[in-house]
Enzyme design. Structure first.
Site, PDB file in Angstrom:
ATOM      1  N   LYS A 176       0.789  -1.157   0.132  1.00 26.34           N
ATOM      2  CA  LYS A 176       0.049   0.241  -0.328  1.00 26.34           C
ATOM      3  C   LYS A 176       0.901   1.254   0.002  1.00 26.34           C
ATOM      4  CE  LYS A 176      -1.574   2.720   2.887  1.00 26.34           C
ATOM      5  NZ  LYS A 176      -1.270   3.983   2.133  1.00 26.34           N
ATOM      6  N   GLU A 250       9.400   0.631  11.187  1.00 26.74           N
ATOM      7  CA  GLU A 250      10.488   1.335  10.796  1.00 26.74           C
ATOM      8  C   GLU A 250       9.852   2.750  10.977  1.00 26.74           C
ATOM      9  OE1 GLU A 250      13.438   0.524  10.440  1.00 26.74           O
ATOM     10  OE2 GLU A 250      13.493  -1.508   9.845  1.00 26.74           O
ATOM     11  N   GLU A 383      10.484  15.335  15.940  1.00 25.68           N
ATOM     12  CA  GLU A 383      10.807  15.108  14.444  1.00 25.68           C
ATOM     13  C   GLU A 383      10.051  16.168  13.567  1.00 25.68           C
ATOM     14  OE1 GLU A 383       9.434  11.579  12.155  1.00 25.68           O
ATOM     15  OE2 GLU A 383      11.526  11.235  11.518  1.00 25.68           O
TER      16      GLU A 383
END
Ligand code: NAD
Length: 484
Positions: A176, A250, A383
């Site tokens: 996907k 990840e 982040e």
């Protein structure tokens, strides 16, 4: 315009269940660059059924490693023929400089596939051990159907991080892609078909989050391999925990580069720049915290500011461009929001901080260096995922290690020093999955993944292959000699 009107399911181009389409918009000029169907739940059902059938009844998991490697090698050759087009497509989709697309997005992807072709040829899928009653045959069998969910920042690369080991293992996949970057995945589907990969081994269904979550929960899926944000990773891990599905995650990063006092800045700063700003700063492994000793803080900050200021910004298809636009308006707003947070927290913008002059269209943010940053500020902890870097002072090398480790994340990092022994000593103390002394590297033969909130499990290397295998012991009667 690159337009597709079908999804790739069961080895064929299939009409989607609904008329819903994904418009891919250029981050550079905000024009339409392509369209693909947007997969819905009914399409996912068909894709999982095709993968299930290929796994349960098809030849793929029953072929030997070298036989699968031959098919993968055909796929690699076909992809290589289109490498230039694929790099251009990725740059048009998500705005990274074409120079990065050619090397980081495309060439790296092909090198990784090549690594797994070689591993599939030589890997011992079976071995025999002396057992209590007789020989014990240990088999490493494919995990089954894997759902591979990937982000937009390195779209083809993150697909291949999953597809190559899955194919080597004999697993079947439903990929996907993110809705921002479905076009390169469709080009991959064309190559999969032309390479003669058995039907249903690879299925490609671009879709949004909700449909992605439907895929994660699907009863026909044995394993989920996810690359993306830590927030989405937590959600996916919870679902997989409940269902006892295998899962590899990840996720995000906030990696630190430690510059020791003996480092030669004329080498260090230009070598570090790509590790900070690659992909317009939209890289999970980006070194976004630069740790400099108080003694050399001003010198490091000035040298970094100078190279960042000199980066050519603009059309990502121009080979001279080093910084292009961010992927979407929401990403531009997010990064600008963090620049405001940094200023409000008391950090100082040494360069950048706004939108580049002369870009009337596109989702650009100037590459930005923050100084006077401490590690407790939000800009040092969260982040940002854009071209923004913080320079943080430290008192001693031990203090630098402490600051590097004082993070929710643990994905990447580097140390820069004239003494490699000292650098290796620091590398062993930093709690992160990938580390480099005097450089920035990601080795395909080594494991890649995160400590802490940067992920679970590993991709790349034999460890990446292990993520698509189940180990089984078969105990045999004394005197029997199994052939492997
Ligand atoms: P994202 O988490 O929003 O989306 C990633 C993918 O997951 C997309 O395909 C999205 O549609 C899908 N998705 C989102 N929520 C989902 C859910 N609940 N269930 C199923 N699918 C879902 O991330 P993004 O903004 O597209 O990508 C940026 C993030 O990816 C950053 O945090 C970056 O650090 C991370 N990233 C990590 C690595 C790594 O290897 N560690 C590599 C690249 C990017």
């Amino acid at each position: 315009m690159q337009t597709y009107d079908r999804l790739f399911i069961g080895g064929d181009w299939i009409a989607p269940a609904t008329k819903s389409m994904i418009d891919v918009i250029s981050p550079h000029n905000e024009e339409l660059v392509g369209r693909t169907p947007e997969a819905k739940e009914a399409d996912i059902d068909r894709a999982v059924a095709a993968a299930r059938d290929a796994f349960d009844n098809g030849p793929w998991p029953r072929m030997t490693g070298p036989e699968r490697a031959d098919v993968m090698a055909r796929l690699l050759a076909l992809l290589q023929e289109r490498s230039g087009d694929m790099a251009t497509t990725i740059t048009k989709e998500m705005g990274c400089p074409i120079s990065f697309s050619e090397v980081g997005q495309v060439m790296g992807t092909f090198m990784m596939l090549d690594y797994y072709i070689r591993l599939a040829r030589e890997f011992a899928f079976e071995d025999v051990r002396p057992g209590l009653q007789g020989p014990c045959l240990v088999r490493r069998e494919a995990v089954g159907v894997a759902a591979c969910i990937v982000p937009w920042n390195v779209p083809l690369f993150t697909i291949m991080l999953k597809l190559a080991p899955a194919m080597a293992a004999g697993a079947c996949v439903v990929i996907k892609p993110a809705p921002e970057t479905p076009l390169d995945a469709m080009m991959l589907a064309e190559a999969v078909k032309a390479a003669g990969v058995p039907n249903g081994v690879v299925n490609i269904v671009p879709a949004g989050r909700e449909v992605g979550e439907y895929l994660v929960r699907h009863a026909g899926v044995d394993k989920v391999a996810f690359t993306g944000s830590t927030a989405a990773g937590r959600k996916i891990a919870a679902i997989c925990g409940e269902q006892l599905k295998r899962v590899t995650l990840e996720l995000g990063g906030k990696s630190a580069a430690i510059i020791l006092d003996d480092a030669d800045l004329s080498f260090t700063i230009p070598s570090l720049l790509p590790a900070i700003m690659m992909n317009n700063g939209q890289a999970c492994v980006a070194q976004t915290r630069i740790l400099a000793s108080r003694k050399r803080y001003d010198e490091v900050a000035a040298a970094l500011t100078e190279v960042v200021k000199a980066m050519p910004i603009g059309d990502p298809l121009d080979p001279m461009t080093q910084c292009g636009p961010l992927v979407a308006r929401r990403q531009q707003e997010r990064v600008e929001g963090y620049i405001k947070i940094g200023r409000d927290e008391g950090a100082k913008v040494a360069c950048g901080g706004g939108r580049p002059a002369g870009q009337s269209k596109g989702w650009y943010v100037e590459p930005t260096v923050f100084v006077n940053v401490n590690n407790q500020m939000r800009i040092a902890r969260e982040e940002i995922f854009g071209p923004v870097v913080c320079v943080i002072p430290y008192d001693s090398p031990q203090d630098a290690v402490k600051i590097a480790n004082d993070s929710e994340y643990g994905l990447s990092g580097s140390v820069w020093t004239a003494d490699i022994d000292v650098g290796l000593g620091i590398a062993k103390q930093v709690r992160t999955g990938t580390y480099t002394v005097n450089g920035f590297a990601m080795e395909f033969a080594g494991p890649f993944g995160g400590f802490k909130a940067s992920g679970i499990g590993r991709e790349l290397g034999p460890e990446g292959l292990a993520g698509y295998l189940e180990a089984k012991q078969i105990n045999l009667p004394y005197g029997y000699e199994p052939k492997i």
